[in-house]
Design a protein around this motif. Structure first.
Motif, PDB file in Angstrom:
ATOM      1  N   VAL A   1     -11.526   4.577  -7.696  1.00  0.00           N
ATOM      2  CA  VAL A   1     -11.039   4.607  -9.065  1.00  0.00           C
ATOM      3  C   VAL A   1     -11.100   6.058  -9.531  1.00  0.00           C
ATOM      4  N   SER A   2     -10.029   6.526 -10.180  1.00  0.00           N
ATOM      5  CA  SER A   2     -10.030   7.886 -10.721  1.00  0.00           C
ATOM      6  C   SER A   2      -9.186   7.924 -11.983  1.00  0.00           C
ATOM      7  N   TYR A   3      -9.400   8.963 -12.787  1.00  0.00           N
ATOM      8  CA  TYR A   3      -8.612   9.128 -14.005  1.00  0.00           C
ATOM      9  C   TYR A   3      -8.664  10.568 -14.468  1.00  0.00           C
ATOM     10  N   GLY A   4      -7.688  10.926 -15.280  1.00  0.00           N
ATOM     11  CA  GLY A   4      -7.632  12.267 -15.845  1.00  0.00           C
ATOM     12  C   GLY A   4      -6.516  12.330 -16.869  1.00  0.00           C
ATOM     13  N   MET A   5      -6.376  13.488 -17.468  1.00  0.00           N
ATOM     14  CA  MET A   5      -5.339  13.653 -18.482  1.00  0.00           C
ATOM     15  C   MET A   5      -3.967  13.702 -17.832  1.00  0.00           C
TER      16      MET A   5
ATOM     17  N   GLU B   1     -13.332   4.871 -17.857  1.00  0.00           N
ATOM     18  CA  GLU B   1     -13.915   4.559 -16.549  1.00  0.00           C
ATOM     19  C   GLU B   1     -14.318   3.088 -16.493  1.00  0.00           C
ATOM     20  N   ASP B   2     -14.960   2.604 -17.552  1.00  0.00           N
ATOM     21  CA  ASP B   2     -15.364   1.193 -17.609  1.00  0.00           C
ATOM     22  C   ASP B   2     -14.148   0.284 -17.490  1.00  0.00           C
ATOM     23  N   ILE B   3     -13.061   0.646 -18.168  1.00  0.00           N
ATOM     24  CA  ILE B   3     -11.846  -0.167 -18.114  1.00  0.00           C
ATOM     25  C   ILE B   3     -11.315  -0.243 -16.692  1.00  0.00           C
ATOM     26  N   LEU B   4     -11.215   0.897 -16.023  1.00  0.00           N
ATOM     27  CA  LEU B   4     -10.672   0.917 -14.660  1.00  0.00           C
ATOM     28  C   LEU B   4     -11.558   0.132 -13.695  1.00  0.00           C
TER      29      LEU B   4
ATOM     30  N   ARG C   1     -16.175  13.849 -16.589  1.00  0.00           N
ATOM     31  CA  ARG C   1     -16.645  12.812 -15.656  1.00  0.00           C
ATOM     32  C   ARG C   1     -15.521  12.369 -14.721  1.00  0.00           C
ATOM     33  N   GLY C   2     -14.312  12.203 -15.276  1.00  0.00           N
ATOM     34  CA  GLY C   2     -13.177  11.793 -14.460  1.00  0.00           C
ATOM     35  C   GLY C   2     -12.826  12.814 -13.399  1.00  0.00           C
ATOM     36  N   GLU C   3     -12.947  14.098 -13.735  1.00  0.00           N
ATOM     37  CA  GLU C   3     -12.626  15.161 -12.781  1.00  0.00           C
ATOM     38  C   GLU C   3     -13.642  15.236 -11.648  1.00  0.00           C
ATOM     39  N   LYS C   4     -14.857  14.784 -11.903  1.00  0.00           N
ATOM     40  CA  LYS C   4     -15.897  14.811 -10.877  1.00  0.00           C
ATOM     41  C   LYS C   4     -15.751  13.678  -9.878  1.00  0.00           C
ATOM     42  N   GLY C   5     -14.991  12.655 -10.240  1.00  0.00           N
ATOM     43  CA  GLY C   5     -14.837  11.508  -9.350  1.00  0.00           C
ATOM     44  C   GLY C   5     -15.828  10.420  -9.709  1.00  0.00           C
ATOM     45  N   ILE C   6     -15.439   9.206  -9.407  1.00  0.00           N
ATOM     46  CA  ILE C   6     -16.232   8.048  -9.795  1.00  0.00           C
ATOM     47  C   ILE C   6     -16.673   7.289  -8.554  1.00  0.00           C
ATOM     48  N   GLY C   7     -17.963   7.056  -8.441  1.00  0.00           N
ATOM     49  CA  GLY C   7     -18.502   6.176  -7.399  1.00  0.00           C
ATOM     50  C   GLY C   7     -17.935   6.404  -6.017  1.00  0.00           C
ATOM     51  N   ASP C   8     -17.326   5.358  -5.470  1.00  0.00           N
ATOM     52  CA  ASP C   8     -16.858   5.400  -4.088  1.00  0.00           C
ATOM     53  C   ASP C   8     -15.454   5.999  -3.951  1.00  0.00           C
TER      54      ASP C   8
ATOM     55  N   THR D   1      -8.865  -8.814  -0.645  1.00  0.00           N
ATOM     56  CA  THR D   1      -7.973  -9.388  -1.647  1.00  0.00           C
ATOM     57  C   THR D   1      -6.543  -9.004  -1.253  1.00  0.00           C
ATOM     58  N   VAL D   2      -5.569  -9.571  -1.939  1.00  0.00           N
ATOM     59  CA  VAL D   2      -4.171  -9.181  -1.679  1.00  0.00           C
ATOM     60  C   VAL D   2      -3.919  -7.745  -2.136  1.00  0.00           C
ATOM     61  N   HIS D   3      -4.846  -7.186  -2.889  1.00  0.00           N
ATOM     62  CA  HIS D   3      -4.710  -5.825  -3.405  1.00  0.00           C
ATOM     63  C   HIS D   3      -5.255  -4.774  -2.441  1.00  0.00           C
ATOM     64  N   GLU D   4      -5.894  -5.210  -1.348  1.00  0.00           N
ATOM     65  CA  GLU D   4      -6.562  -4.288  -0.439  1.00  0.00           C
ATOM     66  C   GLU D   4      -5.609  -3.210   0.064  1.00  0.00           C
ATOM     67  N   GLY D   5      -6.062  -1.949  -0.064  1.00  0.00           N
ATOM     68  CA  GLY D   5      -5.294  -0.819   0.436  1.00  0.00           C
ATOM     69  C   GLY D   5      -4.141  -0.378  -0.454  1.00  0.00           C
ATOM     70  N   ARG D   6      -3.817  -1.141  -1.471  1.00  0.00           N
ATOM     71  CA  ARG D   6      -2.738  -0.748  -2.389  1.00  0.00           C
ATOM     72  C   ARG D   6      -3.270   0.254  -3.411  1.00  0.00           C
ATOM     73  N   ILE D   7      -2.389   1.130  -3.843  1.00  0.00           N
ATOM     74  CA  ILE D   7      -2.748   2.117  -4.856  1.00  0.00           C
ATOM     75  C   ILE D   7      -1.991   1.775  -6.130  1.00  0.00           C
ATOM     76  N   TYR D   8      -2.738   1.557  -7.202  1.00  0.00           N
ATOM     77  CA  TYR D   8      -2.152   1.188  -8.490  1.00  0.00           C
ATOM     78  C   TYR D   8      -2.292   2.353  -9.473  1.00  0.00           C
ATOM     79  N   GLN D   9      -1.175   2.730 -10.075  1.00  0.00           N
ATOM     80  CA  GLN D   9      -1.158   3.792 -11.080  1.00  0.00           C
ATOM     81  C   GLN D   9      -1.115   3.157 -12.467  1.00  0.00           C
TER      82      GLN D   9
END
Length: 159
Positions: A32-36, A117-120, A22-29, A57-65
């Motif tokens: 949010v993404s995840y993988g091994m 996915e739910d967590i992210l 599911r993570g490799e297929k991409g999520i929604g918009d 929000t102040v988070h707009e456009g930022r990428i969080y790892q």
């Protein structure tokens, strides 16, 4: 027959394979993404996640790892979740980057049906919550240089 008796419990590795697919297929918009973390990790313990900060929000456009660690008890128990990118949020320990289970209801009230996915997605939603949407943030590009938490990595090796 009782519904409890007829409930099928998917083994840990099959569950993680489903999440990986599911993570490799991409999520929604795509925000949010995840993988091994390591394709050679046969125990599927170490995962990476990415959240693009929500609009207005102040988070707009930022990428969080993030790093997610699923020990041998996953999905019975939640993974440990740690922001690699520095972030100010009420549920994140500022020194370690760990999402504190006692301050993040999804981890505190973990249910087997929940996924990474739910967590992210819930963390992204939390970024938009009134208590987090305007918090002053560290400068962009301030990825975390903190040491990996050894006990989490060691738990995977012990499996």
């Amino acid at each position: 027959m009782d519904s409890e008796e007829s409930r099928v419990v998917v083994p840990r590795n099959f569950r993680l394979l489903e999440e990986l697919e599911r993570g490799e297929k991409g999520i929604g918009d795509g925000t949010v993404s995840y993988g091994m973390d390591d394709a050679d990790d046969i125990y599927m313990c170490s995962w990476t996640g990415t959240i693009i900060g929500p609009q207005n929000t102040v988070h707009e456009g930022r990428i969080y790892q993030l790093k997610l660690f699923c020990d041998k008890d996953y999905p019975e128990k939640p993974p440990a979740v740690r922001f690699q990118t520095r972030i100010n949020m009420t549920c994140v320990n500022q020194e370690t980057g760990m999402v504190e289970p006692g301050l993040f209801p999804m981890l505190a009230n973990w249910q087997r049906e929940y996924t990474m996915e739910d967590i992210l997605l819930t963390l992204k939603k939390e970024m938009s919550a009134p208590q987090n949407r305007k918090l002053h943030q560290p400068p962009e590009g301030s990825d975390d240089q903190r040491m990996e938490q050894k006990d989490l990595a060691q738990r995977c090796a012990i499996l």
